[in-house]
Motif scaffolding. Structure first.
Motif, mmCIF file in Angstrom:
data_model
loop_
_atom_site.group_PDB
_atom_site.id
_atom_site.type_symbol
_atom_site.label_atom_id
_atom_site.label_comp_id
_atom_site.label_asym_id
_atom_site.label_seq_id
_atom_site.Cartn_x
_atom_site.Cartn_y
_atom_site.Cartn_z
ATOM 1 N N GLY A 158 2.611 -4.769 -67.231
ATOM 2 C CA GLY A 158 2.689 -6.225 -67.260
ATOM 3 C C GLY A 158 1.439 -6.845 -67.834
ATOM 4 O O GLY A 158 1.502 -7.802 -68.630
ATOM 5 N N LEU A 159 0.275 -6.322 -67.461
ATOM 6 C CA LEU A 159 -0.970 -6.832 -68.017
ATOM 7 C C LEU A 159 -1.066 -6.526 -69.515
ATOM 8 O O LEU A 159 -1.488 -7.373 -70.311
ATOM 9 C CB LEU A 159 -2.160 -6.224 -67.282
ATOM 10 C CG LEU A 159 -2.359 -6.663 -65.834
ATOM 11 C CD1 LEU A 159 -3.485 -5.865 -65.191
ATOM 12 C CD2 LEU A 159 -2.650 -8.161 -65.739
ATOM 13 N N ALA A 160 -0.689 -5.307 -69.902
ATOM 14 C CA ALA A 160 -0.727 -4.952 -71.321
ATOM 15 C C ALA A 160 0.195 -5.853 -72.132
ATOM 16 O O ALA A 160 -0.174 -6.340 -73.214
ATOM 17 C CB ALA A 160 -0.333 -3.487 -71.496
ATOM 18 N N ASP A 161 1.389 -6.097 -71.623
ATOM 19 C CA ASP A 161 2.330 -6.966 -72.339
ATOM 20 C C ASP A 161 1.860 -8.414 -72.349
ATOM 21 O O ASP A 161 2.140 -9.161 -73.299
ATOM 22 C CB ASP A 161 3.723 -6.855 -71.719
ATOM 23 C CG ASP A 161 4.419 -5.546 -72.081
ATOM 24 O OD1 ASP A 161 3.966 -4.881 -73.035
ATOM 25 O OD2 ASP A 161 5.402 -5.197 -71.409
ATOM 26 N N ALA A 162 1.139 -8.833 -71.300
ATOM 27 C CA ALA A 162 0.586 -10.190 -71.293
ATOM 28 C C ALA A 162 -0.432 -10.360 -72.417
ATOM 29 O O ALA A 162 -0.485 -11.413 -73.063
ATOM 30 C CB ALA A 162 -0.053 -10.483 -69.939
ATOM 31 N N GLY A 185 5.959 -2.340 -72.903
ATOM 32 C CA GLY A 185 6.208 -1.666 -71.642
ATOM 33 C C GLY A 185 5.322 -0.470 -71.379
ATOM 34 O O GLY A 185 5.638 0.368 -70.543
ATOM 35 N N SER A 186 4.194 -0.394 -72.060
ATOM 36 C CA SER A 186 3.242 0.704 -71.891
ATOM 37 C C SER A 186 1.937 0.153 -71.346
ATOM 38 O O SER A 186 1.610 -1.022 -71.534
ATOM 39 C CB SER A 186 2.987 1.397 -73.232
ATOM 40 O OG SER A 186 2.001 2.422 -73.105
ATOM 41 N N SER A 209 -6.551 -0.160 -72.549
ATOM 42 C CA SER A 209 -5.657 0.459 -71.577
ATOM 43 C C SER A 209 -5.897 -0.135 -70.199
ATOM 44 O O SER A 209 -7.031 -0.412 -69.811
ATOM 45 C CB SER A 209 -5.874 1.977 -71.555
ATOM 46 O OG SER A 209 -7.253 2.311 -71.550
ATOM 47 N N PHE A 210 -4.808 -0.329 -69.466
ATOM 48 C CA PHE A 210 -4.818 -1.065 -68.206
ATOM 49 C C PHE A 210 -4.432 -0.149 -67.046
ATOM 50 O O PHE A 210 -3.542 0.688 -67.170
ATOM 51 C CB PHE A 210 -3.820 -2.229 -68.274
ATOM 52 C CG PHE A 210 -4.200 -3.276 -69.289
ATOM 53 C CD1 PHE A 210 -4.838 -4.443 -68.889
ATOM 54 C CD2 PHE A 210 -3.915 -3.105 -70.641
ATOM 55 C CE1 PHE A 210 -5.185 -5.415 -69.818
ATOM 56 C CE2 PHE A 210 -4.258 -4.069 -71.576
ATOM 57 C CZ PHE A 210 -4.900 -5.226 -71.162
ATOM 58 N N TYR A 218 -6.665 -1.434 -61.226
ATOM 59 C CA TYR A 218 -7.830 -2.254 -60.908
ATOM 60 C C TYR A 218 -8.037 -3.404 -61.883
ATOM 61 O O TYR A 218 -8.947 -4.215 -61.715
ATOM 62 C CB TYR A 218 -9.114 -1.420 -60.828
ATOM 63 C CG TYR A 218 -9.255 -0.338 -61.876
ATOM 64 C CD1 TYR A 218 -9.331 -0.629 -63.235
ATOM 65 C CD2 TYR A 218 -9.324 1.000 -61.491
ATOM 66 C CE1 TYR A 218 -9.472 0.358 -64.174
ATOM 67 C CE2 TYR A 218 -9.468 2.005 -62.424
ATOM 68 C CZ TYR A 218 -9.544 1.689 -63.770
ATOM 69 O OH TYR A 218 -9.671 2.681 -64.703
ATOM 70 N N ASN A 219 -7.237 -3.472 -62.945
ATOM 71 C CA ASN A 219 -7.357 -4.577 -63.891
ATOM 72 C C ASN A 219 -6.606 -5.805 -63.416
ATOM 73 O O ASN A 219 -5.681 -5.711 -62.606
ATOM 74 C CB ASN A 219 -6.860 -4.157 -65.272
ATOM 75 C CG ASN A 219 -7.777 -3.142 -65.919
ATOM 76 O OD1 ASN A 219 -7.370 -2.024 -66.223
ATOM 77 N ND2 ASN A 219 -9.033 -3.508 -66.129
ATOM 78 N N THR A 220 -6.999 -6.974 -63.927
ATOM 79 C CA THR A 220 -6.413 -8.251 -63.533
ATOM 80 C C THR A 220 -6.176 -9.110 -64.762
ATOM 81 O O THR A 220 -6.592 -8.765 -65.880
ATOM 82 C CB THR A 220 -7.349 -9.008 -62.570
ATOM 83 O OG1 THR A 220 -8.513 -9.442 -63.306
ATOM 84 C CG2 THR A 220 -7.785 -8.134 -61.394
ATOM 85 N N MET A 221 -5.567 -10.275 -64.538
ATOM 86 C CA MET A 221 -5.356 -11.215 -65.633
ATOM 87 C C MET A 221 -6.679 -11.706 -66.214
ATOM 88 O O MET A 221 -6.740 -12.111 -67.379
ATOM 89 C CB MET A 221 -4.517 -12.399 -65.153
ATOM 90 C CG MET A 221 -3.026 -12.095 -65.062
ATOM 91 S SD MET A 221 -2.297 -11.617 -66.658
ATOM 92 C CE MET A 221 -2.609 -13.087 -67.633
ATOM 93 N N ALA A 222 -7.740 -11.666 -65.429
ATOM 94 C CA ALA A 222 -9.047 -12.049 -65.962
ATOM 95 C C ALA A 222 -9.446 -11.133 -67.118
ATOM 96 O O ALA A 222 -10.068 -11.584 -68.094
ATOM 97 C CB ALA A 222 -10.103 -12.007 -64.865
ATOM 98 N N ASP A 223 -9.105 -9.850 -67.040
ATOM 99 C CA ASP A 223 -9.399 -8.922 -68.124
ATOM 100 C C ASP A 223 -8.563 -9.245 -69.351
ATOM 101 O O ASP A 223 -9.033 -9.160 -70.487
ATOM 102 C CB ASP A 223 -9.140 -7.488 -67.666
ATOM 103 C CG ASP A 223 -10.015 -7.079 -66.497
ATOM 104 O OD1 ASP A 223 -11.218 -7.382 -66.526
ATOM 105 O OD2 ASP A 223 -9.482 -6.457 -65.557
ATOM 106 N N VAL A 224 -7.296 -9.613 -69.129
ATOM 107 C CA VAL A 224 -6.435 -10.016 -70.223
ATOM 108 C C VAL A 224 -7.012 -11.228 -70.939
ATOM 109 O O VAL A 224 -7.105 -11.282 -72.177
ATOM 110 C CB VAL A 224 -5.005 -10.308 -69.724
ATOM 111 C CG1 VAL A 224 -4.151 -10.913 -70.836
ATOM 112 C CG2 VAL A 224 -4.346 -9.043 -69.169
ATOM 113 N N GLU A 225 -7.422 -12.228 -70.172
ATOM 114 C CA GLU A 225 -7.948 -13.450 -70.759
ATOM 115 C C GLU A 225 -9.235 -13.186 -71.509
ATOM 116 O O GLU A 225 -9.489 -13.754 -72.577
ATOM 117 C CB GLU A 225 -8.170 -14.495 -69.666
ATOM 118 C CG GLU A 225 -6.919 -14.919 -68.918
ATOM 119 C CD GLU A 225 -5.913 -15.633 -69.807
ATOM 120 O OE1 GLU A 225 -6.273 -15.991 -70.948
ATOM 121 O OE2 GLU A 225 -4.770 -15.824 -69.363
#
Length: 344
Positions: A278-282, A293-294, A325-326, A329-336
């Motif tokens: 989900g984080l990767a796709d975000a 989906g990876s 790669s996610f 322990y990763n969060t949306m903060a990393d995505v942003e």
């Protein structure tokens, strides 16, 4: 300090490089640190490490959906895949994914002197090309770009063709739910999504496939009585199950694996997959790219690696692209943070 799935992590913000090195829970790092302290004070005896080896073996078995008695202990994918490559009959026809990580392909290439014939095809076409081959060796999730093999199609094609299947789960186990008891061999390492130190790997074998493999690295630890009659002299007397392929373990990495893997095996991996993918796709969505989906994202963007590094986001350069790669322990903060660094 971050909390994820009830564990504490010292992972820094912007760490998106689990495909290279996973960051352990603090509890796992503490266990390894305590083992180092015991080592420096001569507090342990060699057999003291066996329980941890067997605990990690059983947890790996649970993560890939096989029995613990089917799992052998090794040090790396290439070492364990090499046992398979050196054991299959000369002249075998081996099917590989184009661009596959070389720890899986080089062991077979090194056996070409025995007449092994290697064929590389695009990952998406691999199941359709199984017919006419004796063995298929492929990563469940590709290291370079996170591409995922169609396991259902591969299983059906291999059964129809009577081909062996060797699966590498190094970039899949720990975030992707797996039930791979149908594969002839399943190999994987500990230091990525399994959050343990480098130096541990496992090979799961179906009974018929185990009988194919020659124990080229036969040693005392693979003996039926590893601390007794297997220590000295002939004849060869190896364990009756998959332990016959064991490599004498690197003790300290197994301490970490014994602390990390049972916890991972206890999680709802469907939930872990939803989180990681989900984080990767975000991130892909923010970049205007379709979801995959990876847990691995591969980007072909100008100066992406430099821009991410300057923003404090850890990634890798792989196959001429930037790989992120996610993990749990990763969060949306990393995505942003990654999206901002890439101007999105």
């Amino acid at each position: 300090m971050r909390t994820a799935f009830a564990e504490q992590f010292d992972v820094p913000p912007g760490y998106l490089n689990t495909a290279s090195i996973g960051v352990p829970p603090a509890r796992v790092a503490d266990a390894v640190e305590a083992a180092v302290r015991r080592w420096r004070t001569a507090a342990d005896n060699p057999p003291d490490f066996d329980a941890g080896v067997d605990t990690a073996r059983a947890a790996f078995a649970a993560l890939v959906g096989v029995d613990a008695a089917a799992v052998s202990v090794g040090a790396s994918v290439s070492q364990l895949a090499g046992l398979v490559a050196a054991s299959i009959p000369g002249g075998s026809r081996v099917l590989l994914a184009r661009g596959e990580f070389t720890s899986l392909t080089f062991p077979f290439a090194a056996q070409r002197h025995r007449g092994l014939e290697l064929t590389e095809v695009d990952l998406a076409k691999l199941p359709a090309e199984v017919a006419g081959h004796d063995l298929v060796a492929v990563s469940v999730v590709q290291s370079a770009d996170g591409g995922m093999v169609d396991l259902d199609a591969l299983r059906e094609a291999a059964e129809a063709a009577g081909a062996w299947v060797l699966l590498d789960v190094s970039q899949a186990a720990g975030w992707l739910p797996l039930r791979l008891d149908w594969a002839d061999w399943v190999v994987g390492v500990a230091y990525k999504w399994l959050l343990a130190p480098r130096g541990v790997a496992w090979l799961a074998s179906r009974p018929e496939a185990l009988d194919v493999v020659i124990p080229h690295a036969a040693n005392w630890y693979a003996g039926e009585d590893r601390w007794g009659s297997s220590l000295y002299g002939l004849p060869l007397r190896l364990a009756g199950d998959a332990r016959r392929l064991d490599l004498a373990p690197a003790w300290l990495p197994h301490v970490g694996a014994a602390a990390a893997l049972p916890w991972l095996a206890s999680l709802d991996l469907a939930e872990v997959r939803a989180h990681c993918a989900g984080l990767a796709d975000a991130l892909l969505d923010r970049l205007g790219l379709p979801p995959r989906g990876s847990a691995i994202v591969s980007l072909d963007l100008p100066d992406a690696g430099r821009r991410l590094a300057e923003a404090g986001v850890r990634a890798s350069a792989r196959a001429g692209r930037t790989r992120l790669s996610f993990h749990l322990y990763n969060t949306m903060a990393d995505v942003e943070a990654a999206a901002r660094a890439l101007g999105r």
